[in-house]
Design an enzyme around this catalytic site. Structure first.
Site, PDB file in Angstrom:
ATOM      1  CG  PHE A  60      -1.882   1.067   1.190  1.00  0.00           C
ATOM      2  CD1 PHE A  60      -3.080   1.198   0.458  1.00  0.00           C
ATOM      3  CD2 PHE A  60      -1.717   2.175   1.921  1.00  0.00           C
ATOM      4  CE1 PHE A  60      -3.734   2.236   0.384  1.00  0.00           C
ATOM      5  CE2 PHE A  60      -2.551   3.384   1.801  1.00  0.00           C
ATOM      6  CZ  PHE A  60      -3.534   3.274   1.098  1.00  0.00           C
TER       7      PHE A  60
ATOM      8  CG  ASP B   6       5.871   3.418   1.542  1.00  0.00           C
ATOM      9  OD1 ASP B   6       5.601   4.013   2.780  1.00  0.00           O
ATOM     10  OD2 ASP B   6       4.893   3.537   1.041  1.00  0.00           O
TER      11      ASP B   6
ATOM     12  CE  LYS C  67      -0.214   5.419   7.506  1.00  0.00           C
ATOM     13  NZ  LYS C  67      -1.490   6.254   7.784  1.00  0.00           N
TER      14      LYS C  67
END
Length: 471
Positions: free
Chosen positions: A205, A291, A320
């Site tokens: 993702f 990532d 995040k």
């Protein structure tokens, strides 16, 4: 040439409705004449105005302590893209959240791995308030001190030489896509068709914008928006043999991989797999992109997850937890990659604002301390062992896995009934994978006592899985 006279009463001009809608030309003195061109560019309709009574003021939109009222109103005014849990959260402190009726919840979701310092951390609050009172936004037309300070700290604490700021994780991955393609064009100036393709992996993702979406493996995310960016090949995560021959010189611009997959189901790469990717990218002249949007910045018990593997990327994307709840993303790159980018190649109006960078600096200052990271590793190992001891005997629990405080509990049934039962008992958790994995990403400040409390609630909620399977 025609003329129109604008004679608007001052009281009408001051009405909230017209203040939102008025055209600057209306602001001329009431006695002025405004010439309007006939046809062509400019104002086509002129000032042939029919002034209406201002609308009634909007009704009171306060909801007090009524969750149902908030949820009903949400259904009327927001685009329906979220299947929200039926909770209206109003405040938080540390690892606890409180809804509008005052119910308390232990938060093991952290705003989807965002609130690394929990809620209301005093140093973070002070940094935000101080900067908000000083300077909030100037755009990237100008220099600002907090942005440079944060970039220096990120460079000093990582493999990277330079930083590019964005507003989110998906934007960070979009930037990494552009950087990779520009790098290939820059390093192969004589080739008509430099490498433009990408390798990504199953269960990945990388975001919801069109480029990042193309790198995301779940077809249900991509299918409604086809065609997405072409040139992406998906390979089984962790499978070295399946990856061989896929990374090709002159074809592959970059390989995107999460050292620890979050949304995909809390799968951790092996050292051998990441080492192979490093070697294969070097041989093919491709870039290796990590990532670390969910697994980075202390979540694994290391400041960066790549440190646990001893493998260094060319590009790393972050987001995040970086600003503790404010929107930020970052792309960390080597000097070689940065040298391919020139003025105007990429940009962002809001990215790297003084306010957000000051907040991020407060987060990074705390998390990067060795004692803080050691506590994450220690608590993460303790939590995983307790989960295995308490939940491992249940027939629906297949595996407990993860590193640091990013932990997954894989079930043989949907995790949704367990999530619902835990929420009803005051524990907020997430799902991952195909909906059969419980994702546990608490604030990194969580205490042993709070971890014990979470394990007890999870254990007591397990019968919900049997009730669901029997229906």
């Amino acid at each position: 040439m025609t003329f129109a006279r604008a004679s608007l009463d001052r009281s009408i001009l001051q009405s909230p409705d017209l203040l939102r809608r008025r055209n600057p030309v209306w602001e001329r003195p009431p006695s002025s004449l405004v010439k309007l061109p006939r046809g062509g560019a400019g104002i086509a309709a002129g000032l042939n105005l029919e002034v209406k009574e201002p609308r009634a003021p909007p009704r009171n939109v306060g909801f007090g302590d009524n969750s149902k009222g908030v949820m009903a109103a949400e259904g009327e005014v927001l685009v329906g893209t979220y299947a929200r849990a039926p909770v209206v959260l109003a405040s938080g402190r540390g690892c606890k959240l409180y809804d509008v009726e005052g119910r308390e919840y232990l938060d093991l979701s952290s705003g989807i791995a965002v609130n690394a310092l929990g809620h209301g951390d005093p140093d973070w609050v002070n940094a935000v308030v101080e900067q908000a009172n000083t300077l909030t936004h100037v755009s990237n037309v100008y220099y600002s001190v907090p942005q440079v300070e944060l970039a220096k700290h990120l460079v000093a604490s990582s493999f990277a030489d330079r930083v590019f700021f964005t507003n989110s994780g998906t934007e960070a991955n979009e930037a990494a896509i552009k950087f990779a393609r520009k790098f290939q064009r820059h390093t192969h100036p004589d080739e008509k068709e430099p490498a433009t393709e990408f390798i990504s992996f199953t269960n990945s993702f990388h975001g919801r914008t069109m480029g990042a979406l193309a790198l995301t493996s779940k077809e249900n995310y991509r299918t409604p928006f086809q065609p997405v960016m072409p040139g992406v090949t998906f390979v089984e995560y962790g499978n070295i043999e399946a990856t061989k021959e896929k990374i090709k010189r002159g074809k592959t611009a970059a390989v995107f991989v999460e050292p620890i997959q979050g949304e995909g189901g809390i799968y951790s790469a092996t050292r051998e797999f990441l080492q192979y990717l490093r070697s294969a990218c070097d041989d093919a002249g491709a870039l290796l992109v990590f990532d670390e949007i969910q697994c980075g910045l202390g979540r694994s018990g290391y400041l960066w997850a790549y440190e646990a593997y001893g493998v260094y990327p060319d590009i790393m994307t972050l987001a995040k937890p970086l600003a503790g709840g404010l929107p930020i993303g970052a792309v960390l790159v080597t000097e070689e990659v940065a040298s391919a980018m020139k003025y105007g190649d990429h940009g962002s109006t809001f990215a790297g604002s003084p306010l957000v960078c000051k907040a991020a600096q407060a987060v990074l200052d705390k998390i990067s301390k060795p004692d803080f990271l050691a506590s994450v590793r220690k608590n993460g190992e303790y939590f995983k062992q307790k989960l295995v001891q308490k939940l491992g005997g249940n027939s629906h629990v297949k595996e407990v896995r993860g590193l640091g405080l990013i932990i997954g509990i894989e079930l043989d049934v949907s995790a949704s009934p367990l999530v619902d039962a835990c929420r009803n008992s005051g524990l907020l958790i997430l799902t991952a994978g195909k909906g059969n994995v419980v994702r546990l990403v608490p604030p990194l400040i969580i205490t042993v006592e709070e971890l014990d409390e979470a394990v007890e609630i999870l254990f007591n909620a397990l019968p919900a899985l049997d009730e669901n399977s029997s229906n």
